[in-house]
Design a protein around this motif. Structure first.
Motif, mmCIF file in Angstrom:
data_model
loop_
_atom_site.group_PDB
_atom_site.id
_atom_site.type_symbol
_atom_site.label_atom_id
_atom_site.label_comp_id
_atom_site.label_asym_id
_atom_site.label_seq_id
_atom_site.Cartn_x
_atom_site.Cartn_y
_atom_site.Cartn_z
ATOM 1 N N PRO A 1 0.844 -1.208 0.000
ATOM 2 C CA PRO A 1 0.000 0.000 0.000
ATOM 3 C C PRO A 1 0.863 1.236 0.000
ATOM 4 O O PRO A 1 1.967 1.234 0.545
ATOM 5 C CB PRO A 1 -0.777 -0.126 1.304
ATOM 6 C CG PRO A 1 0.064 -0.989 2.182
ATOM 7 C CD PRO A 1 0.863 -1.879 1.291
ATOM 8 N N GLU B 1 -10.233 8.295 24.306
ATOM 9 C CA GLU B 1 -9.757 6.976 23.886
ATOM 10 C C GLU B 1 -9.772 6.828 22.363
ATOM 11 O O GLU B 1 -8.905 6.160 21.793
ATOM 12 C CB GLU B 1 -10.636 5.888 24.510
ATOM 13 C CG GLU B 1 -10.401 5.690 26.009
ATOM 14 C CD GLU B 1 -9.300 4.691 26.311
ATOM 15 O OE1 GLU B 1 -9.231 3.666 25.631
ATOM 16 O OE2 GLU B 1 -8.502 4.967 27.230
ATOM 17 N N PHE C 1 -6.674 7.219 20.153
ATOM 18 C CA PHE C 1 -5.729 6.107 19.994
ATOM 19 C C PHE C 1 -6.089 5.266 18.766
ATOM 20 O O PHE C 1 -5.208 4.848 18.018
ATOM 21 C CB PHE C 1 -5.718 5.244 21.262
ATOM 22 C CG PHE C 1 -4.779 4.083 21.189
ATOM 23 C CD1 PHE C 1 -3.407 4.286 21.317
ATOM 24 C CD2 PHE C 1 -5.229 2.794 20.945
ATOM 25 C CE1 PHE C 1 -2.517 3.231 21.216
ATOM 26 C CE2 PHE C 1 -4.352 1.734 20.847
ATOM 27 C CZ PHE C 1 -2.991 1.960 20.998
ATOM 28 N N ASN C 2 -7.388 5.055 18.576
ATOM 29 C CA ASN C 2 -7.821 4.280 17.403
ATOM 30 C C ASN C 2 -7.356 4.960 16.113
ATOM 31 O O ASN C 2 -6.949 4.294 15.158
ATOM 32 C CB ASN C 2 -9.345 4.134 17.400
ATOM 33 C CG ASN C 2 -9.810 3.257 18.535
ATOM 34 O OD1 ASN C 2 -9.047 2.427 19.037
ATOM 35 N ND2 ASN C 2 -11.037 3.442 18.977
ATOM 36 N N VAL D 1 -3.785 4.253 15.563
ATOM 37 C CA VAL D 1 -3.618 2.884 15.068
ATOM 38 C C VAL D 1 -3.857 2.843 13.550
ATOM 39 O O VAL D 1 -3.055 2.278 12.798
ATOM 40 C CB VAL D 1 -4.585 1.914 15.796
ATOM 41 C CG1 VAL D 1 -4.527 0.515 15.175
ATOM 42 C CG2 VAL D 1 -4.249 1.838 17.279
ATOM 43 N N VAL D 2 -4.955 3.483 13.132
ATOM 44 C CA VAL D 2 -5.298 3.478 11.699
ATOM 45 C C VAL D 2 -4.167 4.107 10.890
ATOM 46 O O VAL D 2 -3.783 3.608 9.821
ATOM 47 C CB VAL D 2 -6.631 4.234 11.474
ATOM 48 C CG1 VAL D 2 -6.893 4.453 9.989
ATOM 49 C CG2 VAL D 2 -7.774 3.454 12.110
ATOM 50 N N LYS E 1 -0.735 1.582 11.454
ATOM 51 C CA LYS E 1 -0.702 0.110 11.515
ATOM 52 C C LYS E 1 -0.042 -0.521 10.283
ATOM 53 O O LYS E 1 0.725 -1.478 10.421
ATOM 54 C CB LYS E 1 -2.101 -0.451 11.761
ATOM 55 C CG LYS E 1 -3.026 -0.398 10.571
ATOM 56 C CD LYS E 1 -4.259 -1.251 10.796
ATOM 57 C CE LYS E 1 -5.103 -1.177 9.528
ATOM 58 N NZ LYS E 1 -6.337 -1.896 9.586
ATOM 59 N N ARG F 1 3.058 -2.961 10.408
ATOM 60 C CA ARG F 1 2.927 -4.342 9.934
ATOM 61 C C ARG F 1 4.003 -4.641 8.874
ATOM 62 O O ARG F 1 4.603 -5.708 8.859
ATOM 63 C CB ARG F 1 1.535 -4.569 9.344
ATOM 64 C CG ARG F 1 0.467 -4.630 10.418
ATOM 65 C CD ARG F 1 -0.914 -4.767 9.813
ATOM 66 N NE ARG F 1 -1.167 -6.120 9.356
ATOM 67 C CZ ARG F 1 -1.522 -6.456 8.117
ATOM 68 N NH1 ARG F 1 -1.661 -5.524 7.202
ATOM 69 N NH2 ARG F 1 -1.734 -7.698 7.786
ATOM 70 N N ASP G 1 0.637 -9.851 12.546
ATOM 71 C CA ASP G 1 -0.432 -9.181 13.279
ATOM 72 C C ASP G 1 -0.270 -9.295 14.798
ATOM 73 O O ASP G 1 -0.537 -8.341 15.528
ATOM 74 C CB ASP G 1 -1.796 -9.735 12.846
ATOM 75 C CG ASP G 1 -2.221 -9.151 11.500
ATOM 76 O OD1 ASP G 1 -1.476 -8.276 11.001
ATOM 77 O OD2 ASP G 1 -3.253 -9.574 10.967
ATOM 78 N N ALA H 1 2.409 -6.868 15.718
ATOM 79 C CA ALA H 1 1.923 -5.489 15.545
ATOM 80 C C ALA H 1 0.957 -5.120 16.687
ATOM 81 O O ALA H 1 1.004 -3.995 17.216
ATOM 82 C CB ALA H 1 1.241 -5.345 14.204
ATOM 83 N N GLN H 2 0.111 -6.076 17.050
ATOM 84 C CA GLN H 2 -0.815 -5.785 18.161
ATOM 85 C C GLN H 2 -0.067 -5.587 19.478
ATOM 86 O O GLN H 2 -0.410 -4.709 20.277
ATOM 87 C CB GLN H 2 -1.854 -6.899 18.275
ATOM 88 C CG GLN H 2 -3.000 -6.691 17.305
ATOM 89 C CD GLN H 2 -3.648 -7.973 16.847
ATOM 90 O OE1 GLN H 2 -3.279 -9.061 17.300
ATOM 91 N NE2 GLN H 2 -4.584 -7.861 15.930
ATOM 92 N N PHE I 1 1.214 -2.079 19.514
ATOM 93 C CA PHE I 1 0.207 -1.058 19.843
ATOM 94 C C PHE I 1 -0.251 -1.145 21.309
ATOM 95 O O PHE I 1 -0.574 -0.131 21.923
ATOM 96 C CB PHE I 1 -0.984 -1.149 18.877
ATOM 97 C CG PHE I 1 -0.674 -0.524 17.551
ATOM 98 C CD1 PHE I 1 -0.561 0.858 17.438
ATOM 99 C CD2 PHE I 1 -0.456 -1.292 16.419
ATOM 100 C CE1 PHE I 1 -0.250 1.447 16.219
ATOM 101 C CE2 PHE I 1 -0.149 -0.701 15.194
ATOM 102 C CZ PHE I 1 -0.051 0.672 15.099
ATOM 103 N N TYR J 1 -0.045 1.882 23.759
ATOM 104 C CA TYR J 1 -1.207 2.290 24.567
ATOM 105 C C TYR J 1 -0.811 2.465 26.044
ATOM 106 O O TYR J 1 -1.197 3.426 26.690
ATOM 107 C CB TYR J 1 -2.294 1.223 24.434
ATOM 108 C CG TYR J 1 -3.548 1.539 25.205
ATOM 109 C CD1 TYR J 1 -4.554 2.319 24.641
ATOM 110 C CD2 TYR J 1 -3.740 1.052 26.497
ATOM 111 C CE1 TYR J 1 -5.706 2.611 25.340
ATOM 112 C CE2 TYR J 1 -4.895 1.339 27.200
ATOM 113 C CZ TYR J 1 -5.880 2.117 26.617
ATOM 114 O OH TYR J 1 -7.011 2.415 27.320
#
Lengths: 190, 515
Positions: free
Chosen positions: A2, A24, A27-28, A31-32, A35, A39, A53, A56-57, A60, A64
């Motif tokens: 991408p 909160e 934070f999302n 991430v977007v 990420k 990754r 994944d 990567a999680q 994050f 957090y």
């Protein structure tokens, strides 16, 4: 791959501040924004799509937990990539240790499998395998430069070393890679 | 790579990545133009970079990435919350282990910490202490009364005084009281008169008093931080002074001494007397005295060494200035702020450094710890203290001597006053203000002095006082003598007015009544 998103420094800082202030959802958004890059770094570093994944999680989750301590002294992206690279190093270290304890038969199987895979004519696979044979300290700067297009400055901050060292490591990585790919010279460098 | 160094190739690699400065770029391009080897190397590096770049396929997207991440974050929060619940327990556990280890390897650490704390507090309050009794400008009469009544005025305006005492358990105490009693007067003069002392002997008494007066200056100290320091040696000085004066009295006039001290007094015959006086004074100069420090904030005991030379200098300076009427010492009064600490003292009593403190609006009372680790054992001190107390009681009665021919009243209430020589019985017909006034007037005539008290207790003291009294006195309505006299005078005026009016009426010619 991408197209890398165009990230602005100010936007990241604003989102971090909003998160620290208790929002909160900020934070999302972080991430977007980050990420895919995270990754990709994991993917090219560990050369295995299965664990990307999970790692990567983990990255994050760590972000957090520690975002309240972010000091706004460096770019948020540099900070998160540094965490990513450290997580990758941890993963590679674990794999190395685990291999030492794999039963003999299993290791034979793995070796066979590896052999079969390398015998494939896919040149990309050959190159990836050759890169994976590089030591971590050479491989990571090379990949960040050639695949992710990081500047030397960004690489230096991510792997926590001097720019001169990055320059030297990338050159040495290329030299070694050339050596590993020598048997496949005709197939690869058509 | 023949003929070219790694450094050149490294720079070529950086050139390929566009990470060289303008100067380096120009230099490389110059070299590239001149060298086929370099051009080949650059081509090789370009191919390698291209191969690298195309070797990784696009990573498939992860549609559930965020939802899985959110789930993981929630779990992390839960775990952290669960761990946080146990934080106090972990903390306590770790703290306990640290304390156990500390006490095991360094058992004296707590004592040292407390000592340091005390030293720090003491350092805060005990700086620049000066003799306090300057302010009271003590007379020989005051020192004499200190010996026999254990009272020392603390200021020159008769507002506060220090009272020494001993409770039933033998624990010494001192009180700082408001001067609700009139200060005793003429006792030294009476003492000299009763013994028939000549001029030389009087001056000897004065010189004894003077020696103690100087030493008393070191026993009560004060500084500009409103700290009052009372030495525990004050009690020893009190005993030594009383013993010294009684010994002198016995030697000066044996017969007359027996008349005023007829209670089989042996204090002056006690072999230990002179030793005790000597020992007390030696002790006070050789051992660092323990002082009770009283401040608005706290009360504590601490050994304190006074600079005798400095104090002597202060005394000299004070005397010089006093002659010139220069007031160098402002009046000090012990003011205890009624804050939460003092409220606690008021309700519970307060223990600190073995001190027992209690106070009400009339007095500030401090009981001192019994000193058990005296380095010098005073010989026969206990027997001496007992005899001295007896002597003091007798002396009090002597100085308040009641008239021998006191009129007898018949009634229910009796007051027995016993002296070893004679007994006096005072029988009051009824306990009324008239009889008390009458009694006082009689006393006034006979003694030609004013040795009665005016009781002006505040509420809290009078309550305690009344609780200890017999029932008959509890029910008695206490009245102020001055007020009673005022009422009496007013009544007399009214009566006089009425009498005048009556006389006027009587002087008028009688009206004839028609029949």
């Amino acid at each position: 791959m991408p197209d890398p998103q165009i990230l602005k420094l100010d936007d990241d800082f604003t989102l971090v501040k909003r998160f620290i202030d208790g929002e909160e959802s900020a934070f999302n958004q972080l991430v977007v924004r980050h990420k895919e890059k995270v990754r990709n770094i994991i993917y090219i570093t560990i050369n295995h799509a299965d664990f990307v994944d999970d790692i990567a999680q983990d990255v994050f989750v760590k972000v957090y937990r520690n975002l309240h301590h972010f000091r706004f002294e460096s770019q948020f992206s540099t900070w998160i990539y540094r965490i990513t690279i450290n997580k990758c190093k941890d993963h590679l270290r674990k794999i190395k240790v685990r291999r030492m304890f794999i039963p003999l038969m299993d290791s034979f199987d793995k070796a066979d499998q590896f052999k079969n895979e390398t015998e494939e004519s896919d040149t990309s696979k050959i190159v990836r395998d050759a890169i994976s044979k590089l030591p971590k300290k050479l491989k990571i700067p090379l990949l960040l430069k050639d695949i992710e297009g990081f500047s030397y400055q960004e690489i230096a901050e991510s792997v926590e070393c001097e720019i001169g060292t990055v320059k030297s490591r990338i050159f040495r990585a290329r030299e070694k890679l050339k050596f590993f790919l020598m048997p496949y010279k005709t197939e690869i460098f058509k | 790579m023949s003929g070219k160094s790694n450094k050149d190739y490294e720079l070529l690699s950086a050139y390929l990545d566009e990470e060289v400065s303008l100067e380096q770029k120009q230099e490389i391009e110059k070299k590239l133009a001149a060298s086929a080897d370099l051009r080949n190397k650059l081509e090789e590096l370009k191919q390698l970079k291209k191969v690298n770049n195309s070797s990784f396929k696009q990573l498939p997207e992860s549609p559930y990435f965020e939802s899985v991440l959110n789930q993981k974050i929630k779990e992390t929060k839960k775990q952290r919350h669960n761990l946080r619940i146990f934080v106090p327990a972990y903390g306590l556990g770790i703290l306990s282990i640290i304390v156990i280890l500390l006490l095991k390897f360094n058992p004296s650490i707590l004592d040292n910490a407390f000592d340091n704390r005390n030293t720090n507090i003491a350092g805060l309050y005990n700086s620049n202490l000066k003799p306090f009794l300057f302010a009271a400008n003590l007379s020989n009469e005051d020192i004499f009364n200190f010996a026999f009544y254990k009272q020392l005025p603390l200021d020159n305006n008769n507002k506060q005084y220090l009272q020494l005492g001993m409770d039933k358990t033998g624990r010494e105490y001192f009180e700082i009281k408001k001067d609700s009693f009139k200060r005793r007067k003429n006792n030294l003069e009476k003492f000299a008169l009763a013994l028939g002392l000549n001029k030389k002997q009087k001056s000897e008494v004065d010189s004894i008093i003077k020696v103690y007066a100087d030493e008393l200056q070191e026993q009560i100290l004060v500084n500009d931080k409103n700290t009052l320091a009372v030495s525990q040696n004050l009690f020893d000085y009190n005993r030594a002074l009383a013993t010294d004066l009684l010994t002198f009295a016995a030697k000066a006039n044996k017969n007359k001494f027996k008349k005023i001290m007829p209670a089989g007094l042996t204090v002056v015959n006690n072999k230990a007397t002179s030793i005790v006086i000597k020992e007390i004074r030696t002790k006070n100069s050789s051992i660092t005295p323990q002082y009770v420090f009283i401040n608005e904030d706290t009360i504590f005991t601490e050994p304190y060494t006074i600079d005798k030379e400095k104090i002597k200098k202060e005394i000299r300076l004070f005397k010089e200035r006093a002659k010139k009427n220069v007031k160098i010492f402002k009046n000090y009064s012990v003011n205890i702020k009624i804050d939460s600490n003092v409220a606690m003292i008021k309700t519970k009593r307060y223990w600190n450094d073995g001190l027992i403190v209690s106070l009400d609006s009339n007095s500030f009372h401090v009981k001192l710890p019994v000193v058990s680790d005296l380095k010098i054992k005073l010989p026969e001190l206990d027997s001496l203290v007992m005899e001295l107390n007896k002597a003091r009681e007798n002396f009090k009665e002597f100085s308040y001597s009641f008239p021998k021919k006191f009129p007898q009243f018949k009634g229910k209430f009796k007051f027995n006053f016993s002296d070893s020589a004679k007994d006096f019985n005072f029988n009051f017909q009824k306990f009324e203000i008239d009889s008390i006034l009458k009694h006082n007037f009689l006393l006034l005539d006979s003694l030609k002095s004013k040795n009665w008290y005016q009781y002006k207790f505040n509420d809290d003291s009078i309550k305690k006082f009344l609780n200890k009294m017999p029932k008959i006195l509890k029910e008695f309505q206490w009245k102020n003598r001055d007020d009673e006299l005022k009422i009496l005078k007013e009544d007399m005026k009214k009566l006089k007015k009425e009498m005048k009016e009556m006389k006027k009426k009587l002087g008028q010619p009688k009206k004839k009544i028609k029949t």
